[in-house]
Design an enzyme around this catalytic site. Structure first.
Site, PDB file in Angstrom:
ATOM      1  N   LYS A  34      -9.395 -24.340   7.153  1.00  0.00           N
ATOM      2  CA  LYS A  34      -8.274 -25.279   6.971  1.00  0.00           C
ATOM      3  C   LYS A  34      -8.761 -26.706   6.804  1.00  0.00           C
ATOM      4  CE  LYS A  34      -5.356 -22.228   9.750  1.00  0.00           C
ATOM      5  NZ  LYS A  34      -4.752 -22.014  11.084  1.00  0.00           N
TER       6      LYS A  34
ATOM      7  N   ARG B  51       0.813  -1.215   0.000  1.00  0.00           N
ATOM      8  CA  ARG B  51       0.000   0.000   0.000  1.00  0.00           C
ATOM      9  C   ARG B  51       0.842   1.258   0.000  1.00  0.00           C
ATOM     10  NH1 ARG B  51      -4.295  -1.830   4.706  1.00  0.00           N
ATOM     11  NH2 ARG B  51      -5.270  -3.545   3.552  1.00  0.00           N
TER      12      ARG B  51
END
Length: 434
Positions: free
Chosen positions: A204, A45
């Site tokens: 997961k 950013r």
């Protein structure tokens, strides 16, 4: 051979760790791959002069522009979140870039689309870092156990939850107290919902189950329950009965389909998985030929997760060097053809149970409770009556495995008894021996 050129998107803990590892181990990595790896772009950013990047590395916040560049062969996505990661990876795939990602949420919720796009464009998505950090469990499932039929797997796959339960057991602390410490130590986010309510573990487990059974990714079908209602009282009672409470992700091949569930679980205290403490992760896999195998290590952090990211980069570099198109030779979800096996609902799943209820000290209470369980076809393995708490007596019952719908019905009847006060606590129980 010319170096393989990388773009790293995201320079947080994992991205910074991967950058550092690629620099520190450059010579060793080149020995393993036979060619260099050059970082040409980083997506961030704001400029990061603190990283002391070579002048040749271009820094930009325009991620779409980065993944279209001709001097990028591999895109490493370590930003996290669904957007803009989904759009950026799709764009990278369309431009023929190989992809490495640590983004479990993205894969669990949109992996079917992403893997299809990768296949259509003859590239691969590598994702070892998406599950269990530094533990190479994806490679185990895709390669090491490829000769086996997987019966089930059970994993401690969220370090924050494991740290909280370990502290509750070792020191008798309350959930809220330990959660606050976990946040202060950086183990838990300011909003800990994904960790303590099981969403992270469910992401997961979705990926692990797909690799274990060759099924599409189906996050929306994982039964998910967190640890926020676990009390120090139940942790203590479980210990007295020879069990420990762990927050497990469980995927099991059953007669009528696949069980996918994340929830607090009592497991025998002598089991290896019961002795995985603190922020560590572990996955126990029961396979048809090899039997049970356990994989243990650090499930998060800059070093362990970067290790998995860079290992994926190395695999892709090898594939670029030695296969015709660099798309790799191992199916991305371990199977060439996925099967639509049914995913069982919560009511269809079978487990043992720990039940705690608070009853008035009256003759016949225990007989009423056991009669209800017996009529439902539920066998009792153990009963423990605790010391009086105020005007009530806690009763703890362990049951043999039973279909959950039967337990639902029995607990509704027990809860309706006028001598039962407060909500009945139930925690599932697994022996992990078959």
């Amino acid at each position: 051979m010319k170096p393989v050129r990388l773009a790293i998107l995201g320079l947080g803990t994992v991205g910074g760790g991967a950058l550092k590892l690629l620099e520190e181990n450059a010579a060793e990595i080149k020995r393993r791959t036979g060619r260099g790896i050059e970082i040409t772009h980083v997506g961030t950013r704001r400029p990061r002069p603190d990283l002391d990047l070579p002048a040749s590395v271009k820094q930009s916040a325009d991620l779409m522009a980065i993944v279209r560049q001709p001097d990028v062969d591999v895109v490493v996505e370590v930003m996290g979140g669904i957007h803009p990661a989904y759009d950026v990876i799709m764009e990278a795939i369309k431009h023929g870039k190989q992809v490495v990602t640590a983004n479990k949420a993205l894969l669990a919720e949109h992996g079917n689309e992403l893997f299809k796009a990768a296949e259509d464009n003859a590239v691969q998505i590598a994702y070892e870092a998406a599950v269990a950090g530094g533990i190479p469990i994806i490679k185990v499932m895709r390669e090491g156990l490829a000769a086996n039929k997987i019966d089930w797997l059970a994993g401690i796959i969220n370090g924050t939850g494991n740290f909280i339960l370990t502290e509750m057991r070792d020191k008798g602390r309350a959930f809220e107290d330990v959660l606050q410490e976990a946040q202060e130590l950086g183990y838990a986010e300011a909003d800990p919902t994904f960790d303590v309510e099981g969403i992270d573990a469910a992401h997961k487990l979705t990926i692990l189950a797909s690799c274990a059974f060759g099924i599409p990714l189906q996050f929306d079908k994982v039964y998910t329950e967190g640890i926020s209602k676990i009390t120090a009282q139940d942790v203590k009672y479980a210990e007295e009965l020879g069990f420990r409470i762990k927050h497990l992700g469980i995927a099991r091949r059953a007669e009528k389909g696949i069980e996918l569930r994340v929830h607090p679980t009592l497991i025998p205290s002598e089991e290896l998985l019961a002795n995985v403490n603190g922020v560590k992760n572990a996955v126990l896999v029961q396979a048809h030929a090899v039997g049970p195998t356990l994989y243990y290590g650090a499930g998060a952090g800059a070093g362990p997760t970067a290790s998995a990211v860079v290992a994926d980069v190395i695999d892709i570099v090898r594939d670029i060097s030695y296969t015709e198109d660099g798309a790799g030779t191992i199916p991305q979800l371990a199977f060439e053809a996925l099967t639509d096996m049914p995913i069982l609902s919560r009511e269809e799943m079978t487990t043992g149970y720990y039940i705690r209820l608070n009853a008035e000290d009256q003759t016949g209470v225990l007989a009423d409770v056991t009669t209800i369980l017996s009529r439902a076809g539920i066998s009792i393995d153990a009963i423990m009556q605790q010391s009086r708490l105020k005007d009530l007596i806690p009763i703890v019952i362990l049951t043999d495995p039973v279909v959950e719908s039967k337990m639902d019905e029995a607990l509704q009847q027990i809860q309706a008894l006028p001598v039962i006060h407060g909500e009945i606590v139930r925690i599932r129980l697994e022996s992990l021996d078959n």
